[in-house]
Motif scaffolding. Structure first.
Motif, PDB file in Angstrom:
ATOM      1  N   GLY A 158     -26.104  15.029 -11.377  1.00 19.03           N
ATOM      2  CA  GLY A 158     -25.992  16.475 -11.432  1.00 19.03           C
ATOM      3  C   GLY A 158     -27.310  17.140 -11.794  1.00 19.03           C
ATOM      4  O   GLY A 158     -27.721  18.122 -11.171  1.00 19.03           O
ATOM      5  N   GLY A 159     -27.995  16.585 -12.791  1.00 15.06           N
ATOM      6  CA  GLY A 159     -29.284  17.145 -13.187  1.00 15.06           C
ATOM      7  C   GLY A 159     -30.317  17.035 -12.088  1.00 15.06           C
ATOM      8  O   GLY A 159     -31.074  17.986 -11.831  1.00 15.06           O
ATOM      9  N   ARG A 196     -32.197  20.106  -9.969  1.00 17.19           N
ATOM     10  CA  ARG A 196     -33.650  20.237  -9.864  1.00 17.19           C
ATOM     11  C   ARG A 196     -34.099  20.296  -8.409  1.00 17.19           C
ATOM     12  O   ARG A 196     -35.101  20.919  -8.085  1.00 17.19           O
ATOM     13  CB  ARG A 196     -34.339  19.079 -10.576  1.00 17.19           C
ATOM     14  CG  ARG A 196     -34.176  19.115 -12.072  1.00 17.19           C
ATOM     15  CD  ARG A 196     -34.923  17.988 -12.781  1.00 17.19           C
ATOM     16  NE  ARG A 196     -34.549  17.949 -14.176  1.00 17.19           N
ATOM     17  CZ  ARG A 196     -33.575  17.214 -14.688  1.00 17.19           C
ATOM     18  NH1 ARG A 196     -32.884  16.423 -13.884  1.00 17.19           N
ATOM     19  NH2 ARG A 196     -33.285  17.254 -15.975  1.00 17.19           N
ATOM     20  N   GLY A 197     -33.342  19.643  -7.548  1.00 20.25           N
ATOM     21  CA  GLY A 197     -33.676  19.649  -6.133  1.00 20.25           C
ATOM     22  C   GLY A 197     -33.126  20.846  -5.374  1.00 20.25           C
ATOM     23  O   GLY A 197     -33.334  20.948  -4.168  1.00 20.25           O
ATOM     24  N   ALA A 221     -20.523  19.807  -8.694  1.00 22.61           N
ATOM     25  CA  ALA A 221     -19.495  18.801  -8.403  1.00 22.61           C
ATOM     26  C   ALA A 221     -19.733  17.533  -9.217  1.00 22.61           C
ATOM     27  O   ALA A 221     -18.783  16.942  -9.754  1.00 22.61           O
ATOM     28  CB  ALA A 221     -19.496  18.484  -6.909  1.00 22.61           C
ATOM     29  N   ALA A 222     -20.990  17.099  -9.316  1.00 21.56           N
ATOM     30  CA  ALA A 222     -21.303  15.879 -10.064  1.00 21.56           C
ATOM     31  C   ALA A 222     -21.003  16.060 -11.543  1.00 21.56           C
ATOM     32  O   ALA A 222     -20.451  15.159 -12.197  1.00 21.56           O
ATOM     33  CB  ALA A 222     -22.764  15.503  -9.857  1.00 21.56           C
ATOM     34  N   LEU A 223     -21.358  17.205 -12.102  1.00 18.36           N
ATOM     35  CA  LEU A 223     -21.122  17.449 -13.526  1.00 18.36           C
ATOM     36  C   LEU A 223     -19.638  17.587 -13.823  1.00 18.36           C
ATOM     37  O   LEU A 223     -19.155  17.113 -14.865  1.00 18.36           O
ATOM     38  CB  LEU A 223     -21.884  18.698 -13.968  1.00 18.36           C
ATOM     39  CG  LEU A 223     -23.411  18.547 -13.941  1.00 18.36           C
ATOM     40  CD1 LEU A 223     -24.087  19.896 -14.107  1.00 18.36           C
ATOM     41  CD2 LEU A 223     -23.876  17.570 -15.014  1.00 18.36           C
ATOM     42  N   ARG A 224     -18.903  18.201 -12.917  1.00 20.73           N
ATOM     43  CA  ARG A 224     -17.450  18.278 -13.113  1.00 20.73           C
ATOM     44  C   ARG A 224     -16.820  16.892 -13.068  1.00 20.73           C
ATOM     45  O   ARG A 224     -15.865  16.604 -13.811  1.00 20.73           O
ATOM     46  CB  ARG A 224     -16.842  19.190 -12.050  1.00 20.73           C
ATOM     47  CG  ARG A 224     -17.043  20.665 -12.346  1.00 20.73           C
ATOM     48  CD  ARG A 224     -16.486  21.556 -11.266  1.00 20.73           C
ATOM     49  NE  ARG A 224     -16.506  22.966 -11.659  1.00 20.73           N
ATOM     50  CZ  ARG A 224     -16.496  23.977 -10.824  1.00 20.73           C
ATOM     51  NH1 ARG A 224     -16.456  23.752  -9.517  1.00 20.73           N
ATOM     52  NH2 ARG A 224     -16.512  25.225 -11.271  1.00 20.73           N
TER      53      ARG A 224
END
Length: 219
Positions: A110-111, A115-116, A124-127
């Protein structure tokens, strides 16, 4: 070899990275395996050795065991620190493919996606990380930051608070809650959480920024 590895690993876990290097190197002389290579790579990183040395060790570990998701996470994290963002994203995704339940891989993905510039992918990744570990303070904080940037301040506020409740010792969570309170005009709350963040990490940039803004506002 196993005794040397365990000695080195114990030193590494207690913050004695430089002292961990010699026994871990001896363990590798007896026999290579992914765990020993991974531990020595981490010791090199923490001891400030050149990044190329740790990267090489991670690569050797993955050559022996391509499915080692924890090694891929460490390798990706170091690649990202070297500015090699697309390669880092690839490693995080590979780690998740091997172990979808590995919350830290989702957090790092997610991070990196944020950044990209892939904010949708980052959210979605952090969730996914929070679904796996509802008390994952870094995921809660990073998601809150993204939502706040997108104007969803109400939902972000709840996530900032959840992050601090989940891990009061997380300086990043404390600092971002301080910034939220600053933006809401709640100077006393902002000051309190910024001070808590700096007590945990004296170089926390967001907390220092909050204190400077409060100082300027006070004249």
């Amino acid at each position: 070899g196993e005794a040397q590895y365990l000695l080195g690993y114990a030193r590494l876990q207690t913050g004695r990275a430089a002292a961990a290097i010699e026994p871990l190197q001896k363990a590798l002389e007896v026999g290579e395996n992914p765990e020993r290579l991974n531990a020595l790579a981490q010791a090199y990183e923490q001891a400030g050795r050149p990044a190329s040395e740790a990267l090489s060790l991670y690569q050797r570990a993955l050559a022996l065991q391509p499915a080692a998701a924890d090694v891929r996470v460490n390798y990706g994290r170091l690649l990202e620190a070297q500015g090699r963002l697309p390669e880092a994203v690839r490693e995080y995704r590979a780690a998740i493919a091997e172990e979808p339940w590995l919350a830290q891989a989702h957090v790092l993905l997610g991070g990196a996606l944020a950044r990209g510039g892939d904010l949708g992918g980052a959210v979605a990744a952090l969730r996914a990380a929070i679904q796996l570990e509802p008390g994952q303070a870094d995921a809660l904080t990073n998601l809150a930051v993204l939502l706040a940037q997108q104007g969803d301040v109400g939902r972000a506020a709840g996530l900032f608070r959840r992050a601090v409740e989940a891990d009061p010792q997380n300086a990043n969570a404390q600092a971002n809650l301080a910034l939220y309170f600053l933006n809401e005009g709640r100077a006393e709350d902002a000051l309190r959480h910024a001070q808590l963040a700096l007590a945990l990490d004296s170089g926390q940039g967001t907390a220092l920024q909050v204190l400077e803004i409060l100082r300027q506002a006070a004249g």
